[in-house]
Design a protein around this motif. Sequence first.
Motif, mmCIF file in Angstrom:
data_model
loop_
_atom_site.group_PDB
_atom_site.id
_atom_site.type_symbol
_atom_site.label_atom_id
_atom_site.label_comp_id
_atom_site.label_asym_id
_atom_site.label_seq_id
_atom_site.Cartn_x
_atom_site.Cartn_y
_atom_site.Cartn_z
ATOM 1 N N LEU A 63 0.923 -0.971 -0.161
ATOM 2 C CA LEU A 63 0.225 -0.118 -0.321
ATOM 3 C C LEU A 63 1.268 0.918 -0.038
ATOM 4 C CD1 LEU A 63 -2.634 -1.392 2.798
ATOM 5 C CD2 LEU A 63 -3.179 -1.440 0.385
ATOM 6 N N CYS A 64 0.113 2.467 -0.887
ATOM 7 C CA CYS A 64 1.392 3.354 -0.381
ATOM 8 C C CYS A 64 0.675 4.755 -0.172
ATOM 9 C CB CYS A 64 1.965 3.344 -2.008
ATOM 10 S SG CYS A 64 3.325 5.015 -1.903
ATOM 11 N N ASN A 65 0.500 6.072 0.148
ATOM 12 C CA ASN A 65 -0.253 7.025 0.308
ATOM 13 C C ASN A 65 -0.105 8.190 -1.114
ATOM 14 O OD1 ASN A 65 2.923 7.184 0.909
ATOM 15 N ND2 ASN A 65 2.433 9.661 2.046
ATOM 16 N N LEU A 66 1.114 7.340 -2.155
ATOM 17 C CA LEU A 66 1.335 7.914 -3.154
ATOM 18 C C LEU A 66 1.818 7.669 -4.358
ATOM 19 C CD1 LEU A 66 5.064 10.468 -1.836
ATOM 20 C CD2 LEU A 66 2.930 11.127 -1.751
ATOM 21 N N LYS A 67 1.071 8.499 -5.443
ATOM 22 C CA LYS A 67 0.753 7.863 -6.612
ATOM 23 C C LYS A 67 1.754 8.840 -7.288
ATOM 24 C CE LYS A 67 -3.841 7.053 -6.104
ATOM 25 N NZ LYS A 67 -4.090 6.044 -6.192
ATOM 26 N N CYS A 68 3.011 8.454 -7.683
ATOM 27 C CA CYS A 68 4.257 8.875 -7.882
ATOM 28 C C CYS A 68 4.243 8.003 -9.797
ATOM 29 C CB CYS A 68 6.235 8.063 -7.587
ATOM 30 S SG CYS A 68 5.639 9.053 -5.771
ATOM 31 N N ARG A 69 4.891 9.543 -10.602
ATOM 32 C CA ARG A 69 4.966 8.761 -11.874
ATOM 33 C C ARG A 69 5.389 7.122 -12.473
ATOM 34 N NH1 ARG A 69 7.750 13.713 -14.980
ATOM 35 N NH2 ARG A 69 9.193 12.706 -14.040
ATOM 36 N N GLY A 70 5.128 6.554 -12.894
ATOM 37 C CA GLY A 70 6.007 5.048 -13.212
ATOM 38 C C GLY A 70 5.562 4.734 -13.023
ATOM 39 N N CYS A 71 5.504 4.392 -11.895
ATOM 40 C CA CYS A 71 4.457 2.902 -10.268
ATOM 41 C C CYS A 71 3.138 2.998 -10.688
ATOM 42 C CB CYS A 71 4.724 4.684 -9.273
ATOM 43 S SG CYS A 71 4.526 2.947 -7.795
ATOM 44 N N LEU A 72 3.294 1.392 -10.339
ATOM 45 C CA LEU A 72 2.271 0.650 -10.063
ATOM 46 C C LEU A 72 1.059 1.321 -9.675
ATOM 47 C CD1 LEU A 72 3.198 -3.207 -10.071
ATOM 48 C CD2 LEU A 72 2.373 -1.708 -11.895
ATOM 49 N N HIS A 73 1.541 2.381 -8.557
ATOM 50 C CA HIS A 73 0.515 2.947 -7.339
ATOM 51 C C HIS A 73 0.519 4.514 -8.334
ATOM 52 C CE1 HIS A 73 0.209 0.648 -3.835
ATOM 53 N NE2 HIS A 73 1.687 0.622 -3.886
ATOM 54 N N ALA A 74 0.601 4.625 -9.565
ATOM 55 C CA ALA A 74 0.038 5.658 -9.881
ATOM 56 C C ALA A 74 -1.417 5.715 -10.867
ATOM 57 C CB ALA A 74 1.060 6.283 -11.470
ATOM 58 N N ALA A 75 -2.100 6.817 -10.579
ATOM 59 C CA ALA A 75 -2.970 7.262 -11.096
ATOM 60 C C ALA A 75 -3.738 6.517 -12.121
ATOM 61 C CB ALA A 75 -4.115 8.801 -11.058
ATOM 62 N N GLU A 76 -2.803 6.060 -13.062
ATOM 63 C CA GLU A 76 -3.569 5.876 -14.767
ATOM 64 C C GLU A 76 -2.689 4.654 -14.416
ATOM 65 O OE1 GLU A 76 -0.669 7.464 -14.320
ATOM 66 O OE2 GLU A 76 0.955 6.676 -14.646
ATOM 67 N N ASN A 77 -2.358 4.089 -13.553
ATOM 68 C CA ASN A 77 -2.307 1.674 -13.713
ATOM 69 C C ASN A 77 -2.621 1.013 -12.607
ATOM 70 O OD1 ASN A 77 -1.279 -0.245 -13.689
ATOM 71 N ND2 ASN A 77 0.385 0.650 -14.587
ATOM 72 N N ASN A 78 -4.123 0.884 -12.579
ATOM 73 C CA ASN A 78 -4.682 0.020 -11.453
ATOM 74 C C ASN A 78 -4.290 -1.391 -11.728
ATOM 75 O OD1 ASN A 78 -6.291 -1.142 -13.527
ATOM 76 N ND2 ASN A 78 -7.961 -0.627 -12.806
ATOM 77 N N ALA A 79 -2.982 -1.483 -12.142
ATOM 78 C CA ALA A 79 -2.826 -3.188 -11.924
ATOM 79 C C ALA A 79 -2.791 -3.309 -10.650
ATOM 80 C CB ALA A 79 -1.213 -3.157 -12.424
ATOM 81 N N LEU A 80 -2.823 -3.004 -9.366
ATOM 82 C CA LEU A 80 -2.257 -2.941 -8.059
ATOM 83 C C LEU A 80 -4.062 -2.258 -8.392
ATOM 84 C CD1 LEU A 80 1.021 -1.271 -6.424
ATOM 85 C CD2 LEU A 80 0.087 -4.383 -7.172
ATOM 86 N N SER A 81 -4.049 -1.671 -7.560
ATOM 87 C CA SER A 81 -5.703 -1.717 -6.301
ATOM 88 C C SER A 81 -6.708 -2.163 -7.452
ATOM 89 C CB SER A 81 -5.542 0.265 -6.930
ATOM 90 O OG SER A 81 -5.745 0.988 -8.171
ATOM 91 N N GLY A 82 -6.785 -2.489 -8.371
ATOM 92 C CA GLY A 82 -7.981 -3.178 -9.809
ATOM 93 C C GLY A 82 -7.783 -3.909 -8.955
ATOM 94 N N SER A 83 -6.796 -4.699 -9.131
ATOM 95 C CA SER A 83 -6.943 -6.467 -9.031
ATOM 96 C C SER A 83 -6.996 -6.760 -7.617
ATOM 97 C CB SER A 83 -5.212 -6.724 -10.031
ATOM 98 O OG SER A 83 -4.407 -5.868 -9.045
ATOM 99 N N GLY A 84 -6.898 -6.218 -6.551
ATOM 100 C CA GLY A 84 -6.802 -6.549 -5.096
ATOM 101 C C GLY A 84 -5.838 -7.409 -5.081
ATOM 102 N N LYS A 85 -4.800 -7.056 -5.597
ATOM 103 C CA LYS A 85 -3.669 -7.577 -4.869
ATOM 104 C C LYS A 85 -2.662 -6.974 -4.018
ATOM 105 C CE LYS A 85 -3.110 -10.259 -9.259
ATOM 106 N NZ LYS A 85 -1.926 -10.311 -10.614
ATOM 107 N N THR A 86 -3.208 -6.175 -3.349
ATOM 108 C CA THR A 86 -3.001 -5.054 -2.111
ATOM 109 C C THR A 86 -2.919 -5.487 -0.869
ATOM 110 O OG1 THR A 86 -4.706 -3.229 -2.465
ATOM 111 C CG2 THR A 86 -2.759 -2.732 -3.902
#
Length: 331
Positions: A63-86
């Motif tokens: 889990l992360c409190n930021l959405k840094c550019r290029g990271c899986l947590h970034a707003a444009e990438n839901n590979a983590l948050s949208g997959s239940g893998k957190t």
Amino acid sequence: MTIISHNRYSSSWPIIKRHFKTALPHLNLKKTVNVLLSRLEKAAGAEVLRSKPYFIKIEPTNLCNLKCRGCLHAAENNALSGSGKTGSIDIGLFKKVVNELKQYLVKVSLYSMGEPLIYPRIAEIVKILSDNNIGSVISSNLNILSPELARGLVKNRLSHLIVAMDGCDDESYAEYRQGGDFGKVMENLKILIAEKKRQNSKYPLIEIQTIAPEKNDRKKIEKIMAIAEKLGIDYFSVKKDLREEYGNPQPKQKTCFWLYGHPQIKFDGTVQPCCFYYNDELNNFGSVNDGNMEEIWNNEKFRAARKYFKDGKKSDPYLSCHKCIFFKPKK
């Protein structure tokens, strides 16, 4: 202040330089022999190892409190948050891994995809490592740090704190650390430094790390370095933006050193040979929920990966190692 460059992910020497000072106090004869054996087995291209992992990553949370550019947590990438893998690691699972490897562990990295200081028991797991004569390192964006947490990290002897800053003021910081607060990072650094002085402790050694800016903006790096010097920081490092590596891979023809001492264990117990293909199912080499780390260390996946870098033969076609951007087989 020691300046560290670790752009060469295909070499273990920048890593040794970065961690040597905080790993050295935790070496004893048995651990030293194991490290030397590991280096010899790597040089020989061994597939089945007698040596055990000695510097591993155990992820407290992704889990992360930021959405840094290029990271899986970034707003444009839901590979983590949208997959239940957190999620976050179970403290019992953490203790299990440490108990299995504590005779050999020199240092443990307590970070991977997430922000470690979000994990509510982070000071406790640092203490578990310290009590077992194992060094610890956390990489953090340091937007979260209460005086109580600072007190616990210093008291429990966190060895090494890497602060990912990537900016010299509000504007430059916000370009990369989206959702972060440069002023808060500075405030938290001062809280931690003051706590070290209050407890008369040199630990954790503090490193300010910045990702090399686009167009190699030397002035920006110099400004961040000046901030580090003014604060009395122990290390300053510049890290290459990995998006460049993934976009233009130039693997070296050599054996992967991660396979000889440095596995990653995700928060859910998944064992990975390295941290560079975090969300790739082909990077799943087992689970510490189903067996112990010593058994997994020489299972079919790890043996096939080591064999691949030795002779180029894909005895297991389902390995992330085959597309590695840092290493390729010698033959």
